[in-house]
Scaffold this motif. Structure first.
Motif, PDB file in Angstrom:
ATOM      1  N   ALA A 183       0.756  -1.296  -0.064  1.00  0.00           N
ATOM      2  CA  ALA A 183      -0.101  -0.007  -0.077  1.00  0.00           C
ATOM      3  C   ALA A 183       0.902   1.164   0.182  1.00  0.00           C
ATOM      4  O   ALA A 183       0.573   2.298  -0.246  1.00  0.00           O
ATOM      5  CB  ALA A 183      -0.934   0.074   1.159  1.00  0.00           C
ATOM      6  N   LEU A 184       2.203   1.294   0.336  1.00  0.00           N
ATOM      7  CA  LEU A 184       3.253   2.252   0.305  1.00  0.00           C
ATOM      8  C   LEU A 184       3.315   2.782  -0.977  1.00  0.00           C
ATOM      9  O   LEU A 184       3.184   2.125  -1.907  1.00  0.00           O
ATOM     10  CB  LEU A 184       4.423   1.970   0.859  1.00  0.00           C
ATOM     11  CG  LEU A 184       4.481   1.449   2.327  1.00  0.00           C
ATOM     12  CD1 LEU A 184       5.885   0.948   2.724  1.00  0.00           C
ATOM     13  CD2 LEU A 184       3.815   2.626   3.162  1.00  0.00           C
ATOM     14  N   PRO A 185       3.784   3.982  -1.465  1.00  0.00           N
ATOM     15  CA  PRO A 185       3.749   4.569  -2.816  1.00  0.00           C
ATOM     16  C   PRO A 185       5.029   3.846  -3.392  1.00  0.00           C
ATOM     17  O   PRO A 185       5.914   3.317  -2.458  1.00  0.00           O
ATOM     18  CB  PRO A 185       4.603   5.970  -2.334  1.00  0.00           C
ATOM     19  CG  PRO A 185       3.935   6.221  -1.100  1.00  0.00           C
ATOM     20  CD  PRO A 185       3.751   5.055  -0.265  1.00  0.00           C
ATOM     21  N   LEU A 186       4.862   3.236  -4.481  1.00  0.00           N
ATOM     22  CA  LEU A 186       5.965   2.555  -5.124  1.00  0.00           C
ATOM     23  C   LEU A 186       7.442   3.034  -4.860  1.00  0.00           C
ATOM     24  O   LEU A 186       8.323   2.389  -4.473  1.00  0.00           O
ATOM     25  CB  LEU A 186       5.679   2.395  -6.736  1.00  0.00           C
ATOM     26  CG  LEU A 186       6.604   1.576  -7.505  1.00  0.00           C
ATOM     27  CD1 LEU A 186       6.514  -0.029  -6.899  1.00  0.00           C
ATOM     28  CD2 LEU A 186       6.332   1.641  -9.049  1.00  0.00           C
ATOM     29  N   LYS A 187       7.655   4.515  -5.270  1.00  0.00           N
ATOM     30  CA  LYS A 187       8.931   4.928  -4.808  1.00  0.00           C
ATOM     31  C   LYS A 187       9.654   4.443  -3.624  1.00  0.00           C
ATOM     32  O   LYS A 187      10.569   4.297  -3.522  1.00  0.00           O
ATOM     33  CB  LYS A 187       8.990   6.624  -4.948  1.00  0.00           C
ATOM     34  CG  LYS A 187       9.444   6.816  -6.466  1.00  0.00           C
ATOM     35  CD  LYS A 187       9.602   8.039  -6.717  1.00  0.00           C
ATOM     36  CE  LYS A 187      10.243   8.578  -7.925  1.00  0.00           C
ATOM     37  NZ  LYS A 187      10.434  10.203  -8.328  1.00  0.00           N
ATOM     38  N   LEU A 188       8.553   4.833  -2.532  1.00  0.00           N
ATOM     39  CA  LEU A 188       9.020   4.386  -1.233  1.00  0.00           C
ATOM     40  C   LEU A 188       9.484   3.131  -0.738  1.00  0.00           C
ATOM     41  O   LEU A 188      10.486   2.615  -0.243  1.00  0.00           O
ATOM     42  CB  LEU A 188       7.956   4.874  -0.193  1.00  0.00           C
ATOM     43  CG  LEU A 188       8.344   4.948   1.202  1.00  0.00           C
ATOM     44  CD1 LEU A 188       9.354   5.651   1.674  1.00  0.00           C
ATOM     45  CD2 LEU A 188       6.905   5.270   2.086  1.00  0.00           C
ATOM     46  N   GLN A 189       8.773   2.264  -1.727  1.00  0.00           N
ATOM     47  CA  GLN A 189       9.112   0.831  -1.516  1.00  0.00           C
ATOM     48  C   GLN A 189      10.321   0.737  -2.228  1.00  0.00           C
ATOM     49  O   GLN A 189      11.038  -0.257  -1.684  1.00  0.00           O
ATOM     50  CB  GLN A 189       7.896  -0.057  -2.209  1.00  0.00           C
ATOM     51  CG  GLN A 189       6.557  -0.295  -1.697  1.00  0.00           C
ATOM     52  CD  GLN A 189       5.772  -1.080  -2.513  1.00  0.00           C
ATOM     53  OE1 GLN A 189       6.016  -2.167  -2.855  1.00  0.00           O
ATOM     54  NE2 GLN A 189       4.611  -0.593  -2.700  1.00  0.00           N
ATOM     55  N   GLN A 190      10.823   1.179  -3.157  1.00  0.00           N
ATOM     56  CA  GLN A 190      11.851   0.980  -3.940  1.00  0.00           C
ATOM     57  C   GLN A 190      13.038   1.598  -3.139  1.00  0.00           C
ATOM     58  O   GLN A 190      14.094   0.970  -2.961  1.00  0.00           O
ATOM     59  CB  GLN A 190      11.676   1.565  -5.483  1.00  0.00           C
ATOM     60  CG  GLN A 190      11.105   0.748  -6.302  1.00  0.00           C
ATOM     61  CD  GLN A 190      10.656   1.349  -7.580  1.00  0.00           C
ATOM     62  OE1 GLN A 190      10.406   2.650  -7.669  1.00  0.00           O
ATOM     63  NE2 GLN A 190      10.635   0.670  -8.555  1.00  0.00           N
ATOM     64  N   TYR A 191      12.948   2.796  -2.609  1.00  0.00           N
ATOM     65  CA  TYR A 191      14.087   3.450  -1.800  1.00  0.00           C
ATOM     66  C   TYR A 191      14.257   2.724  -0.686  1.00  0.00           C
ATOM     67  O   TYR A 191      15.338   2.060  -0.090  1.00  0.00           O
ATOM     68  CB  TYR A 191      13.631   4.690  -1.297  1.00  0.00           C
ATOM     69  CG  TYR A 191      13.804   5.823  -2.509  1.00  0.00           C
ATOM     70  CD1 TYR A 191      15.120   5.595  -3.176  1.00  0.00           C
ATOM     71  CD2 TYR A 191      13.075   6.583  -2.927  1.00  0.00           C
ATOM     72  CE1 TYR A 191      15.573   6.635  -4.333  1.00  0.00           C
ATOM     73  CE2 TYR A 191      13.195   7.693  -3.850  1.00  0.00           C
ATOM     74  CZ  TYR A 191      14.568   7.502  -4.645  1.00  0.00           C
ATOM     75  OH  TYR A 191      14.402   8.375  -5.651  1.00  0.00           O
ATOM     76  N   LEU A 192      13.160   1.867  -0.028  1.00  0.00           N
ATOM     77  CA  LEU A 192      13.315   1.213   1.410  1.00  0.00           C
ATOM     78  C   LEU A 192      14.233  -0.125   1.311  1.00  0.00           C
ATOM     79  O   LEU A 192      15.039  -0.461   1.618  1.00  0.00           O
ATOM     80  CB  LEU A 192      11.826   0.825   1.809  1.00  0.00           C
ATOM     81  CG  LEU A 192      11.679   0.729   3.184  1.00  0.00           C
ATOM     82  CD1 LEU A 192      11.856   1.950   3.896  1.00  0.00           C
ATOM     83  CD2 LEU A 192      10.042   0.262   3.409  1.00  0.00           C
ATOM     84  N   ASN A 193      13.726  -0.809   0.049  1.00  0.00           N
ATOM     85  CA  ASN A 193      14.326  -2.050  -0.269  1.00  0.00           C
ATOM     86  C   ASN A 193      16.066  -1.595  -0.970  1.00  0.00           C
ATOM     87  O   ASN A 193      16.887  -2.516  -0.339  1.00  0.00           O
ATOM     88  CB  ASN A 193      13.649  -2.816  -1.672  1.00  0.00           C
ATOM     89  CG  ASN A 193      12.691  -3.594  -0.963  1.00  0.00           C
ATOM     90  OD1 ASN A 193      12.819  -4.710  -0.207  1.00  0.00           O
ATOM     91  ND2 ASN A 193      11.445  -3.165  -0.675  1.00  0.00           N
ATOM     92  N   GLY A 194      15.891  -0.671  -1.462  1.00  0.00           N
ATOM     93  CA  GLY A 194      17.319  -0.141  -1.975  1.00  0.00           C
ATOM     94  C   GLY A 194      18.350   0.258  -0.818  1.00  0.00           C
ATOM     95  O   GLY A 194      19.293  -0.367  -0.689  1.00  0.00           O
ATOM     96  N   PHE A 195      17.676   0.749   0.355  1.00  0.00           N
ATOM     97  CA  PHE A 195      18.310   1.192   1.360  1.00  0.00           C
ATOM     98  C   PHE A 195      18.884   0.047   2.112  1.00  0.00           C
ATOM     99  O   PHE A 195      20.013  -0.192   2.312  1.00  0.00           O
ATOM    100  CB  PHE A 195      17.585   1.997   2.363  1.00  0.00           C
ATOM    101  CG  PHE A 195      18.209   2.280   3.697  1.00  0.00           C
ATOM    102  CD1 PHE A 195      19.233   2.982   3.983  1.00  0.00           C
ATOM    103  CD2 PHE A 195      17.569   1.643   4.741  1.00  0.00           C
ATOM    104  CE1 PHE A 195      19.514   3.269   5.213  1.00  0.00           C
ATOM    105  CE2 PHE A 195      18.172   1.491   5.974  1.00  0.00           C
ATOM    106  CZ  PHE A 195      19.089   2.413   6.337  1.00  0.00           C
TER     107      PHE A 195
END
Lengths: 438, 178
Positions: free
Chosen positions: B80-92
């Motif tokens: 449900a999180l914004p896609l960009k946030l998911q990507q940054y989170l995983n990237g981090f």
């Protein structure tokens, strides 16, 4: 120092629900805790679980059982089985749903992978049941419940992992799951038949084209469909339960058997083989890494004082045997809503096992009850693998509402099986006690 | 970009090795069963070979599994999180936490393998007593490959070239079936 084990769980769930893969979440929290406990030695300490998991003889059965299932699901064995079952039970109330459950049970006994059974059976059974206007909830429930049988009917990967974590004999644990697994099938069938009799429009009986064939021909079709999987089941479980082969070897027998069957029916080719190998190494790596993460996490939990914490809690409640069982099973049940089975086994079982031993509870009996409860985790949303699998193969006309409501009666059936096993421990412990050589 | 492709290539090569070893594992275990029951002469090596092969398959395939995003995620909330946030989170997590952790494990594994090689260390509980360094080295190689794949996939998440949870664990089985 006592704060570490208390904080480990919320931190873990934070990562898991943030969408970080479960295995990585476990490892990250374990590494964090290890730095607090061991300082610079953290990485060296945690390398232990990587090495011990990689060197675990029992877990070597996993790729072999997965490979066996992966080959089987790509052959025509399933389709022939489904057609022959329809001949015999199609005319009964809820006939197609009955055939679906029986089919899942047979397939679960011939393979150790859960998702595979559900997808293979679902792809055939959903169109068939929709054609006869079965109720969407019943279709969903039947497929999901049938798929979940893979966890309890041997050979099951759940049993392999559980046995290696709790240090029980795989052979005994397999033997112990047989009666409860059978019971589960019977309970599912009873529910379907009763519902079909009360509300025939939900599950009309069908007239399969082959039903009017002469008996001899019916028998030939059935034999051709039933014998291969039965032979395979016999070879794997037989060699295992007779004590003739270790689980790893029995799994290899099954893998070779599946290859031979596929070759005999001229259904083996390079593409099938490569795809099966690929799925197998992926599933193996996925499972093994969670085992690594789980082992790291629970050992850190124990080292940092978590064992004492749970002991204090248990003492505080003053649980007797029954209270302890109910308490632990409730944790597993609730965890099943949000976690997958392997995380549950890996996180809970190492923490529970000392208490089960200390309280003098039969570890086999307890293991079977845990596995029945774990089976519900396959069906209970929001984290319901069986519903995810179903969604991936179901037509749009089957909605999430069908699925969530459809699985509910089957969850109740599972809990009834749990009650039976709880009241009569013999259902779990009798078979292992008479089978020698385990 | 070339680097990312190269890392994918390494993971693919490791995966092919793992598939090969899986076939060997099947036949080695079968050989043991036949040797014991038909020829009544069990092998000395079956026990050690089985776990060593399984461990090697596991670690060689770990990076490949990561590339396929098949390490199971529980993403009903995070989806449900914004896609960009998911990507940054995983990237981090991939780049700044998991990459260092697994590199450290890989380093430790290499250390152990070299030590075992120099000392000629053998498996102490096994009657076969095989040298352990090839197995230790395989573990180290697998862990290095895994670390590299964290680098590649973490970079992809940050650059928004990959979506977390595109494949979900065993769900990958579905594509192969259909």
């Amino acid at each position: 120092m006592d704060l570490i084990p208390i904080l480990m769980f919320p931190a873990l769930f934070l990562l898991i629900f943030a969408g970080i893969p479960v295995a990585f979440s476990l490892i990250i929290i374990a590494v964090g805790a290890a730095f607090l406990v061991f300082g610079d030695l953290a990485i060296l300490q945690l390398y232990g679980p990587i090495l011990s998991t990689s060197s675990n003889f029992i877990l070597a059965a996993i790729p072999l059982f997965v490979f066996m299932g992966a080959i089987l699901e790509r052959t025509g064995i399933a389709l022939r089985l489904f057609q022959s079952l329809q001949i015999w039970v199609g005319g009964l109330p809820g006939g197609l749903a009955i055939a679906t459950i029986l089919m899942c049970a047979t397939f679960a006994a011939a393979s150790g992978v859960v998702g595979a059974v559900e997808i293979v059976v679902g792809l055939m059974a959903i169109p068939a049941m929709q054609k006869y206007k079965y109720d969407g909830g019943l279709i969903s429930g039947t497929i999901c419940a049938g798929g979940s049988l893979g966890t309890i009917i041997p050979p099951s990967i759940v049993v392999v992992v559980y046995a290696s974590i709790a240090q029980l004999s795989i052979g005994q644990l397999f033997a112990a799951t047989m009666l409860p697994g059978l019971l589960m099938v019977v309970f599912f069938l009873i529910y379907i038949v009763v519902r079909a009799i009360i509300k025939p429009e939900d599950a009309p009986s069908i007239k399969s084209a082959e039903a009017s064939l002469p008996l001899a021909q019916k028998l030939i079709i059935t034999a051709k469909a039933m014998l291969p999987p039965l032979l395979l089941i016999f070879a794997v479980l037989g060699s295992l339960l007779a004590g003739a082969a270790s689980p790893t070897e029995a799994a290899a027998v099954g893998a070779i058997g599946a290859l031979l069957l596929a070759a005999a029916f001229k259904e083996l080719n390079k593409a099938t083989l490569v795809a099966s190998l690929e799925v197998t190494i992926r599933v193996t790596a996925m499972i093994m890494l969670i085992v690594v993460g789980g082992t790291m996490f629970t050992s850190l939990f124990a080292v940092s004082g978590g064992g004492q914490l749970v002991r204090d809690m248990v003492d505080y409640f003053g649980f007797e045997q029954i209270g302890l069982i109910v308490f632990f099973l409730s944790i597993v049940f609730v965890a099943g809503f949000v976690l997958d089975w392997i995380s549950i086994v890996l996180i809970c079982i190492p923490i529970f096992t000392p208490f089960i031993k200390a309280a003098g509870i039969d570890p086999i009996w307890f293991a079977i009850m845990v596995m029945v409860v774990i089976q519900t985790s396959y069906l209970t949303p929001p984290m319901a693998p069986s519903i995810f699998y179903l969604r991936s193969i179901a037509p749009k006309s089957l909605t999430y509402k069908h699925m969530y409501w459809g699985v509910l009666p089957f969850v109740i059936m599972q809990l009834l099986v749990l009650a039976v096993v709880a009241i009569w421990p013999g259902t779990a412990t009798y078979l292992p006690s008479i089978l020698v050589g385990l | 970009m070339v680097l990312l492709k190269l890392i994918d290539g390494i993971s693919n090569v490791f995966a092919w090795l793992a598939k090969l070893l899986l076939i060997i594992l099947v036949f080695a275990m079968m050989y043991e069963v036949v040797a014991r029951y038909v020829f009544n002469s069990p092998t000395l090596w079956a026990f050690d070979i089985s776990y060593m092969l399984n461990g090697t398959i596991f670690l060689l395939a770990a990076g490949f599994t990561l590339k396929a995003d098949a390490h199971v995620r529980i993403d009903f909330l995070s989806a449900a999180l914004p896609l960009k946030l998911q990507q940054y989170l995983n990237g981090f997590f991939y780049l700044l936490i998991l990459l260092p952790i697994f590199s450290a494990f890989a380093y430790t594994a290499t250390d152990k393998a070299l030590l075992a090689l120099n000392n000629g260390e053998v498996e102490s509980v096994s009657p076969w007593a095989p040298l352990v360094w090839p197995f230790y080295l395989a573990i180290a190689a697998g862990l290095w490959g895994f670390s590299l794949q964290f680098l590649a996939d973490g970079t992809r998440y940050v650059l928004q070239l990959k979506t977390p949870g595109d494949h979900n664990g065993e769900m990958a089985i579905t594509e192969d079936t259909q």
